[in-house]
Design a protein around this motif. Structure first.
Motif, PDB file in Angstrom:
ATOM      1  N   ARG A 109       0.868  -1.167   0.000  1.00 41.62           N
ATOM      2  CA  ARG A 109       0.000   0.000   0.000  1.00 41.62           C
ATOM      3  C   ARG A 109       0.915   1.230   0.000  1.00 41.62           C
ATOM      4  O   ARG A 109       1.895   1.281   0.751  1.00 41.62           O
ATOM      5  CB  ARG A 109      -0.898  -0.025   1.231  1.00 41.62           C
ATOM      6  CG  ARG A 109      -1.903   1.117   1.329  1.00 41.62           C
ATOM      7  CD  ARG A 109      -2.859   0.830   2.483  1.00 41.62           C
ATOM      8  NE  ARG A 109      -3.700   1.980   2.800  1.00 41.62           N
ATOM      9  CZ  ARG A 109      -4.807   2.303   2.146  1.00 41.62           C
ATOM     10  NH1 ARG A 109      -5.191   1.561   1.127  1.00 41.62           N
ATOM     11  NH2 ARG A 109      -5.519   3.358   2.502  1.00 41.62           N
ATOM     12  N   PHE A 110       0.597   2.202  -0.829  1.00 40.79           N
ATOM     13  CA  PHE A 110       1.514   3.334  -0.992  1.00 40.79           C
ATOM     14  C   PHE A 110       0.795   4.674  -0.889  1.00 40.79           C
ATOM     15  O   PHE A 110      -0.409   4.782  -1.129  1.00 40.79           O
ATOM     16  CB  PHE A 110       2.240   3.255  -2.334  1.00 40.79           C
ATOM     17  CG  PHE A 110       1.363   3.337  -3.550  1.00 40.79           C
ATOM     18  CD1 PHE A 110       0.931   4.562  -4.066  1.00 40.79           C
ATOM     19  CD2 PHE A 110       0.953   2.180  -4.212  1.00 40.79           C
ATOM     20  CE1 PHE A 110       0.128   4.634  -5.188  1.00 40.79           C
ATOM     21  CE2 PHE A 110       0.139   2.244  -5.345  1.00 40.79           C
ATOM     22  CZ  PHE A 110      -0.274   3.472  -5.829  1.00 40.79           C
ATOM     23  N   CYS A 136      -3.520   2.503  -3.237  1.00 37.05           N
ATOM     24  CA  CYS A 136      -3.092   3.869  -2.926  1.00 37.05           C
ATOM     25  C   CYS A 136      -3.849   4.412  -1.725  1.00 37.05           C
ATOM     26  O   CYS A 136      -5.090   4.453  -1.724  1.00 37.05           O
ATOM     27  CB  CYS A 136      -3.313   4.781  -4.130  1.00 37.05           C
ATOM     28  SG  CYS A 136      -2.817   6.494  -3.850  1.00 37.05           S
ATOM     29  N   ALA A 137      -3.108   4.854  -0.720  1.00 38.02           N
ATOM     30  CA  ALA A 137      -3.721   5.487   0.444  1.00 38.02           C
ATOM     31  C   ALA A 137      -4.042   6.944   0.159  1.00 38.02           C
ATOM     32  O   ALA A 137      -5.150   7.412   0.378  1.00 38.02           O
ATOM     33  CB  ALA A 137      -2.798   5.381   1.653  1.00 38.02           C
ATOM     34  N   LYS A 138      -3.037   7.682  -0.375  1.00 34.85           N
ATOM     35  CA  LYS A 138      -3.225   9.124  -0.567  1.00 34.85           C
ATOM     36  C   LYS A 138      -2.170   9.657  -1.519  1.00 34.85           C
ATOM     37  O   LYS A 138      -1.040   9.164  -1.539  1.00 34.85           O
ATOM     38  CB  LYS A 138      -3.125   9.843   0.782  1.00 34.85           C
ATOM     39  CG  LYS A 138      -3.550  11.296   0.771  1.00 34.85           C
ATOM     40  CD  LYS A 138      -3.641  11.843   2.194  1.00 34.85           C
ATOM     41  CE  LYS A 138      -4.160  13.266   2.199  1.00 34.85           C
ATOM     42  NZ  LYS A 138      -4.293  13.798   3.577  1.00 34.85           N
ATOM     43  N   VAL A 139      -2.543  10.653  -2.302  1.00 29.72           N
ATOM     44  CA  VAL A 139      -1.575  11.421  -3.083  1.00 29.72           C
ATOM     45  C   VAL A 139      -1.434  12.774  -2.400  1.00 29.72           C
ATOM     46  O   VAL A 139      -2.420  13.502  -2.247  1.00 29.72           O
ATOM     47  CB  VAL A 139      -2.015  11.589  -4.554  1.00 29.72           C
ATOM     48  CG1 VAL A 139      -0.949  12.351  -5.339  1.00 29.72           C
ATOM     49  CG2 VAL A 139      -2.272  10.229  -5.190  1.00 29.72           C
ATOM     50  N   ARG A 140      -0.224  13.097  -1.996  1.00 28.42           N
ATOM     51  CA  ARG A 140       0.040  14.287  -1.190  1.00 28.42           C
ATOM     52  C   ARG A 140       0.884  15.290  -1.977  1.00 28.42           C
ATOM     53  O   ARG A 140       1.803  14.898  -2.692  1.00 28.42           O
ATOM     54  CB  ARG A 140       0.806  13.912   0.082  1.00 28.42           C
ATOM     55  CG  ARG A 140       0.018  13.084   1.095  1.00 28.42           C
ATOM     56  CD  ARG A 140       0.914  12.584   2.212  1.00 28.42           C
ATOM     57  NE  ARG A 140       0.171  12.024   3.328  1.00 28.42           N
ATOM     58  CZ  ARG A 140      -0.152  12.683   4.431  1.00 28.42           C
ATOM     59  NH1 ARG A 140       0.223  13.966   4.557  1.00 28.42           N
ATOM     60  NH2 ARG A 140      -0.824  12.106   5.409  1.00 28.42           N
ATOM     61  N   ALA A 141       0.590  16.568  -1.800  1.00 35.23           N
ATOM     62  CA  ALA A 141       1.395  17.639  -2.390  1.00 35.23           C
ATOM     63  C   ALA A 141       2.362  18.177  -1.342  1.00 35.23           C
ATOM     64  O   ALA A 141       1.963  18.474  -0.209  1.00 35.23           O
ATOM     65  CB  ALA A 141       0.502  18.759  -2.892  1.00 35.23           C
ATOM     66  N   GLU A 163       6.657  15.854   4.283  1.00 36.33           N
ATOM     67  CA  GLU A 163       5.386  15.307   3.798  1.00 36.33           C
ATOM     68  C   GLU A 163       5.440  13.782   3.747  1.00 36.33           C
ATOM     69  O   GLU A 163       4.445  13.097   4.062  1.00 36.33           O
ATOM     70  CB  GLU A 163       5.051  15.882   2.431  1.00 36.33           C
ATOM     71  CG  GLU A 163       3.616  15.684   2.004  1.00 36.33           C
ATOM     72  CD  GLU A 163       2.630  16.375   2.936  1.00 36.33           C
ATOM     73  OE1 GLU A 163       1.572  15.768   3.204  1.00 36.33           O
ATOM     74  OE2 GLU A 163       2.895  17.512   3.389  1.00 36.33           O
ATOM     75  N   ALA A 164       6.583  13.235   3.353  1.00 41.42           N
ATOM     76  CA  ALA A 164       6.736  11.778   3.318  1.00 41.42           C
ATOM     77  C   ALA A 164       6.657  11.176   4.718  1.00 41.42           C
ATOM     78  O   ALA A 164       6.081  10.098   4.910  1.00 41.42           O
ATOM     79  CB  ALA A 164       8.056  11.408   2.651  1.00 41.42           C
ATOM     80  N   GLN A 165       7.221  11.858   5.686  1.00 40.96           N
ATOM     81  CA  GLN A 165       7.138  11.379   7.061  1.00 40.96           C
ATOM     82  C   GLN A 165       5.702  11.413   7.578  1.00 40.96           C
ATOM     83  O   GLN A 165       5.274  10.511   8.309  1.00 40.96           O
ATOM     84  CB  GLN A 165       8.063  12.196   7.961  1.00 40.96           C
ATOM     85  CG  GLN A 165       9.537  11.902   7.715  1.00 40.96           C
ATOM     86  CD  GLN A 165      10.470  12.822   8.475  1.00 40.96           C
ATOM     87  OE1 GLN A 165      10.136  13.979   8.744  1.00 40.96           O
ATOM     88  NE2 GLN A 165      11.641  12.328   8.812  1.00 40.96           N
ATOM     89  N   ASP A 171      -0.779   7.419   7.092  1.00 42.77           N
ATOM     90  CA  ASP A 171      -1.541   6.819   6.000  1.00 42.77           C
ATOM     91  C   ASP A 171      -1.644   5.296   6.044  1.00 42.77           C
ATOM     92  O   ASP A 171      -2.346   4.705   5.216  1.00 42.77           O
ATOM     93  CB  ASP A 171      -0.937   7.228   4.645  1.00 42.77           C
ATOM     94  CG  ASP A 171      -1.042   8.716   4.383  1.00 42.77           C
ATOM     95  OD1 ASP A 171      -1.713   9.423   5.170  1.00 42.77           O
ATOM     96  OD2 ASP A 171      -0.446   9.193   3.395  1.00 42.77           O
ATOM     97  N   GLY A 172      -0.930   4.662   6.950  1.00 42.87           N
ATOM     98  CA  GLY A 172      -0.968   3.205   7.014  1.00 42.87           C
ATOM     99  C   GLY A 172      -0.391   2.549   5.774  1.00 42.87           C
ATOM    100  O   GLY A 172      -0.975   1.599   5.230  1.00 42.87           O
ATOM    101  N   VAL A 173       0.766   3.027   5.325  1.00 44.61           N
ATOM    102  CA  VAL A 173       1.358   2.559   4.075  1.00 44.61           C
ATOM    103  C   VAL A 173       2.575   1.685   4.312  1.00 44.61           C
ATOM    104  O   VAL A 173       3.206   1.715   5.372  1.00 44.61           O
ATOM    105  CB  VAL A 173       1.748   3.749   3.166  1.00 44.61           C
ATOM    106  CG1 VAL A 173       0.509   4.505   2.733  1.00 44.61           C
ATOM    107  CG2 VAL A 173       2.738   4.678   3.851  1.00 44.61           C
ATOM    108  N   ASP A 174       2.913   0.911   3.282  1.00 52.80           N
ATOM    109  CA  ASP A 174       4.123   0.100   3.287  1.00 52.80           C
ATOM    110  C   ASP A 174       5.293   0.820   2.635  1.00 52.80           C
ATOM    111  O   ASP A 174       6.451   0.471   2.868  1.00 52.80           O
ATOM    112  CB  ASP A 174       3.880  -1.210   2.535  1.00 52.80           C
ATOM    113  CG  ASP A 174       2.735  -2.000   3.123  1.00 52.80           C
ATOM    114  OD1 ASP A 174       2.850  -2.401   4.289  1.00 52.80           O
ATOM    115  OD2 ASP A 174       1.723  -2.199   2.421  1.00 52.80           O
TER     116      ASP A 174
END
Length: 213
Positions: A109-110, A136-141, A163-165, A171-174
């Protein structure tokens, strides 16, 4: 014959960044770069992508005629990808496409960290069209303009990593995908700052070419 990373924008320095990252990822393959000089200086959102597409397609047509073994569209928006792939004489992939499928093939999940908010609808639409919205969890700017990646990379890195942190924590991503070809120069430092894998789309596309060579 070579595998060509085509930069749909007209910024030569970004092309050099992209080619360096691709060559480092697959040093055994002949990688070259090409800049679409008639494109906009940066691609930020749908309007820039539309302006960039006609000159990009002309470049891809020429590369196919010259015997390119494969072409990567080196814009995370996968600008003009569908039309380029239909008309090209060689395989054509997008760096966004490659990054999303890399994550999906690992069952990860990304979240994506990209540049400006204007790019979000394009990226989200691509993910849905590829059938990967469930990954996909979220697309962030990050709020970083594309050209700032070249002009002020340290400040850009700070905002991208922050933002990545947040994505990693919330976001609960891998994994996190860097959502711009110009971020390739910052990939190693971003990886050092995060606990989860960071996917560089230029690396992902370059490694796809191993299956074509």
């Amino acid at each position: 014959m070579s595998f060509v990373f085509v930069n749909p924008n007209s910024t030569e320095a970004m092309t050099a960044t992209i080619v360096a990252a691709a060559r480092a990822a697959v040093p055994e393959l002949p990688i070259t770069g090409c800049t679409s000089h008639a494109g906009p200086p940066a691609i930020q959102g749908g309007a820039d992508g539309a302006a960039a597409t006609p000159p990009l397609l002309a470049v891809v047509d020429a590369l196919g005629a010259e015997g390119a073994q494969g072409v990567a569209i080196a814009c995370f928006d996968d600008t003009g990808l569908e039309e380029a792939a239909r008309r090209a004489r060689c395989p054509v992939i997008g760096i966004g496409q490659a990054a999303f499928h890399h994550a999906a093939l690992r069952s990860w999940r990304f979240s994506v960290v990209t540049t400006l908010p204007v790019s979000l609808p394009v990226i989200e639409g691509n993910i849905a069209r590829y059938g990967l919205a469930g990954h996909c969890a979220k697309v962030r700017a990050s709020g970083v303009p594309v050209l700032s990646l070249e002009s002020d990379p340290d400040a850009a890195l700070t905002r991208i990593v922050e933002e990545a942190q947040r994505a990693e924590a919330e976001d609960g991503v891998d994994c996190v995908i860097l959502g711009c070809a110009g971020m390739s120069a910052l990939t190693q430092r971003a990886r050092a700052a995060l606990g989860c894998p960071v996917i560089d789309p230029v690396e992902a596309a370059a490694r796809c070419f191993r299956f074509i060579a």
